[in-house]
Enzyme design. Sequence first.
Site, PDB file in Angstrom:
ATOM      1  N   HIS A 160       0.790  -1.137  -0.005  1.00 60.95           N
ATOM      2  CA  HIS A 160       0.128  -0.029   0.083  1.00 60.95           C
ATOM      3  C   HIS A 160       0.978   1.252  -0.144  1.00 60.95           C
ATOM      4  O   HIS A 160       2.027   1.317   0.679  1.00 60.95           O
ATOM      5  CB  HIS A 160      -0.927   0.060   1.170  1.00 60.95           C
ATOM      6  N   HIS A 178       0.902   5.199   1.073  1.00 64.10           N
ATOM      7  CA  HIS A 178       0.196   6.394   1.941  1.00 64.10           C
ATOM      8  C   HIS A 178       0.343   7.374   1.068  1.00 64.10           C
ATOM      9  O   HIS A 178       1.364   7.830   0.795  1.00 64.10           O
ATOM     10  CB  HIS A 178       0.892   6.077   3.080  1.00 64.10           C
TER      11      HIS A 178
HETATM   12  P1  5GP Z   1       1.745   0.118   7.330  1.00 59.90           P
HETATM   13  O1  5GP Z   1       2.416   0.443   8.566  1.00 59.90           O
HETATM   14  O2  5GP Z   1       1.507  -1.264   7.081  1.00 59.90           O
HETATM   15  O3  5GP Z   1       2.420   0.782   6.389  1.00 59.90           O
HETATM   16  O4  5GP Z   1       0.374   0.674   7.159  1.00 59.90           O
HETATM   17  C1  5GP Z   1      -1.097   0.044   7.488  1.00 59.90           C
HETATM   18  C2  5GP Z   1      -1.933   1.171   7.531  1.00 59.90           C
HETATM   19  O5  5GP Z   1      -3.228   0.491   7.542  1.00 59.90           O
HETATM   20  C3  5GP Z   1      -2.078   1.888   8.902  1.00 59.90           C
HETATM   21  O6  5GP Z   1      -2.028   3.376   8.548  1.00 59.90           O
HETATM   22  C4  5GP Z   1      -3.365   1.449   9.509  1.00 59.90           C
HETATM   23  O7  5GP Z   1      -3.897   2.749  10.258  1.00 59.90           O
HETATM   24  C5  5GP Z   1      -4.271   1.136   8.237  1.00 59.90           C
HETATM   25  N1  5GP Z   1      -5.239   0.081   8.652  1.00 59.90           N
HETATM   26  C6  5GP Z   1      -5.082  -0.894   9.199  1.00 59.90           C
HETATM   27  N2  5GP Z   1      -6.150  -1.665   9.526  1.00 59.90           N
HETATM   28  C7  5GP Z   1      -7.198  -0.851   8.667  1.00 59.90           C
HETATM   29  C8  5GP Z   1      -8.418  -1.060   8.476  1.00 59.90           C
HETATM   30  O8  5GP Z   1      -9.206  -1.929   8.772  1.00 59.90           O
HETATM   31  N3  5GP Z   1      -9.017  -0.066   7.633  1.00 59.90           N
HETATM   32  C9  5GP Z   1      -8.476   1.200   7.202  1.00 59.90           C
HETATM   33  N4  5GP Z   1      -9.035   1.850   6.193  1.00 59.90           N
HETATM   34  N5  5GP Z   1      -7.140   1.141   7.391  1.00 59.90           N
HETATM   35  C10 5GP Z   1      -6.335   0.174   8.098  1.00 59.90           C
END
Ligand code: 5GP
Length: 112
Positions: free
Chosen positions: A98, A100
């Site tokens: 993903h 951001h």
């Molecule tokens: P990472 O740390 O893997 O780069 O980011 C994962 C992101 O996914 C985090 O910013 C977290 O808030 C988001 N996230 C985790 N679970 C969910 C969810 O169920 N729904 C949404 N919309 N975002 C999520």
Amino acid sequence: MTDCIFCKMVSGEMKPDIVYENEQLLAFRDINPQAPVHILIIPKAHISTLNDLKDTSLAGRLLQAVIKVAAQEGLADDGYRTVINCNEQGGQDVYHLHLHVLGRRQMRWPPG
Ligand code: 5GP
Ligand code: ZN
């Protein structure tokens, strides 16, 4: 992948706040926003990390989606930040690739 939360968003089992979608990707609001605008852009295909992104066409489409979503959210002129966290030291929590997109506040450097 049945146990992947982002795959569940692609399949419709979970219903995020979607801001943009096309055949290859989905963009939705982060559930725990780190800025007034915080959107995640994911490929619909399950790709675990940036290390696994082999499809250069998809890579381009993901970046095009960043540009589109930033414009749609009114971030283009003031600016925004795009982040991809990869693996443990990169701070990745969800193992479905993903991007951001964060905006509408001043970003700082270095990142935490
Ligand atoms: P990472 O740390 O893997 O780069 O980011 C994962 C992101 O996914 C985090 O910013 C977290 O808030 C988001 N996230 C985790 N679970 C969910 C969810 O169920 N729904 C949404 N919309 N975002 C999520
Ligand atoms: Zn997945």
